[in-house]
Design a protein around this motif. Structure first.
Motif, PDB file in Angstrom:
ATOM      1  N   ALA A  89       6.865   4.733  -2.615  1.00  0.00           N
ATOM      2  CA  ALA A  89       6.632   3.295  -2.805  1.00  0.00           C
ATOM      3  C   ALA A  89       5.291   2.879  -2.213  1.00  0.00           C
ATOM      4  O   ALA A  89       4.553   2.081  -2.809  1.00  0.00           O
ATOM      5  N   ALA A  90       4.968   3.408  -1.040  1.00  0.00           N
ATOM      6  CA  ALA A  90       3.695   3.071  -0.403  1.00  0.00           C
ATOM      7  C   ALA A  90       2.520   3.612  -1.203  1.00  0.00           C
ATOM      8  O   ALA A  90       1.471   2.965  -1.303  1.00  0.00           O
ATOM      9  N   LEU A  91       2.689   4.792  -1.799  1.00  0.00           N
ATOM     10  CA  LEU A  91       1.612   5.377  -2.604  1.00  0.00           C
ATOM     11  C   LEU A  91       1.299   4.490  -3.804  1.00  0.00           C
ATOM     12  O   LEU A  91       0.136   4.318  -4.173  1.00  0.00           O
ATOM     13  N   VAL A  92       2.312   3.916  -4.422  1.00  0.00           N
ATOM     14  CA  VAL A  92       2.099   3.004  -5.544  1.00  0.00           C
ATOM     15  C   VAL A  92       1.517   1.678  -5.045  1.00  0.00           C
ATOM     16  O   VAL A  92       0.615   1.103  -5.662  1.00  0.00           O
ATOM     17  N   VAL A 124      -1.032  -0.601   4.162  1.00  0.00           N
ATOM     18  CA  VAL A 124      -0.164   0.277   3.374  1.00  0.00           C
ATOM     19  C   VAL A 124      -0.585   1.729   3.554  1.00  0.00           C
ATOM     20  O   VAL A 124       0.247   2.636   3.617  1.00  0.00           O
ATOM     21  N   SER A 125      -1.882   1.969   3.650  1.00  0.00           N
ATOM     22  CA  SER A 125      -2.366   3.328   3.870  1.00  0.00           C
ATOM     23  C   SER A 125      -1.910   3.864   5.214  1.00  0.00           C
ATOM     24  O   SER A 125      -1.521   5.036   5.341  1.00  0.00           O
ATOM     25  N   ALA A 126      -1.966   2.998   6.238  1.00  0.00           N
ATOM     26  CA  ALA A 126      -1.477   3.409   7.555  1.00  0.00           C
ATOM     27  C   ALA A 126       0.018   3.706   7.515  1.00  0.00           C
ATOM     28  O   ALA A 126       0.495   4.671   8.138  1.00  0.00           O
ATOM     29  N   LEU A 127       0.775   2.889   6.779  1.00  0.00           N
ATOM     30  CA  LEU A 127       2.206   3.138   6.625  1.00  0.00           C
ATOM     31  C   LEU A 127       2.448   4.482   5.950  1.00  0.00           C
ATOM     32  O   LEU A 127       3.346   5.244   6.355  1.00  0.00           O
ATOM     33  N   LEU A 128       1.656   4.799   4.938  1.00  0.00           N
ATOM     34  CA  LEU A 128       1.798   6.073   4.231  1.00  0.00           C
ATOM     35  C   LEU A 128       1.557   7.242   5.188  1.00  0.00           C
ATOM     36  O   LEU A 128       2.293   8.238   5.160  1.00  0.00           O
ATOM     37  N   ALA A 136      -6.394   7.593   1.949  1.00  0.00           N
ATOM     38  CA  ALA A 136      -6.379   6.178   1.573  1.00  0.00           C
ATOM     39  C   ALA A 136      -7.065   5.319   2.630  1.00  0.00           C
ATOM     40  O   ALA A 136      -7.766   4.356   2.301  1.00  0.00           O
ATOM     41  N   LEU A 137      -6.872   5.659   3.886  1.00  0.00           N
ATOM     42  CA  LEU A 137      -7.543   4.912   4.956  1.00  0.00           C
ATOM     43  C   LEU A 137      -9.057   5.092   4.904  1.00  0.00           C
ATOM     44  O   LEU A 137      -9.808   4.163   5.163  1.00  0.00           O
TER      45      LEU A 137
END
Length: 217
Positions: free
Chosen positions: A81-84, A97-101, A163-164
């Protein structure tokens, strides 16, 4: 005579980030999707096996990854979900979101490594099989599937770090349809007053068929 100038070509500065953005985007998508698939698949496999002593002899026991811990599978779904979501948000939202991933990937690694030598799931099955709440599993053995789940977590962690680092260069889902965040105006179609079907279609679209020709004719 051929002249040499030190002024860089206008597109030379944009070429570097664009190339880096494409490569990092492809790497993050591949790493994140592959990592989540590995984590989910690994939790469905047998992580440990053993035996329980019952009246008829030794009773074989097995414990899958989901029996040992449900954390890797749950985090893998969150990671997908985070990747999307990385492509649906911008600026600071994308960084969060990148940090969450990345944290999801790290959490999968920790949970999988801790579960690699866990025998509590087998002990519970041994107690249920023997009818003795104090019974424990014997002849324990563990498989390499927990480490496969950990490898999947590493791939998700890599996707989050990419992503970050490069997320600012990636496009967003809405960028294809909206350039300034506002919906594009709908272009009115010309209406032929001699064709009643065109008039009715214009009325259905909320247009005034008696107004001036949008083409200016």
């Amino acid at each position: 005579m051929e002249y040499v100038t030190a002024v860089p070509h206008p597109r030379s500065e944009a070429a570097g980030p664009t190339g880096s953005g494409r490569r990092s985007l492809a790497a993050a998508l591949l790493s994140g999707a592959l990592g989540a698939a590995m984590a989910l698949l690994s939790t469905r496999q047998n992580w440990a096996s053993g035996t329980a002593s019952v009246a008829g002899g030794d009773f074989p026991l097995t414990a899958s990854g989901s029996d040992v811990t449900g954390v890797p599978a749950a985090l893998a779904i969150v990671g997908l979900a985070a990747l999307v979501a990385v492509f649906a948000v911008r600026r600071s939202g994308r960084s969060l979101v990148s940090a969450l991933l990345a944290l999801v990937g790290a959490g999968i690694v920790v949970a999988a490594v801790l579960g690699a030598g866990d025998s509590s799931a087998l002990d519970e099955k041994a107690a249920a099989a023997s009818g003795d709440t104090a019974a424990t599993a014997a002849a324990l053995s563990h498989t390499a599937w927990p480490y496969a789940a950990a490898a999947g977590g590493v791939l998700i962690l890599l996707a989050g770090l990419l992503a970050l680092r490069y997320g600012r260069l990636w496009p967003t889902m809405s960028g294809r349809y909206e350039r300034d965040g506002t919906p594009r105006p709908r272009k009115a179609k010309p209406v032929d007053p001699d064709r009643p079907e065109d008039i009715w279609k214009a009325l259905d679209r909320g247009e005034d068929p008696t107004g001036p020709d949008p083409a200016g004719t």
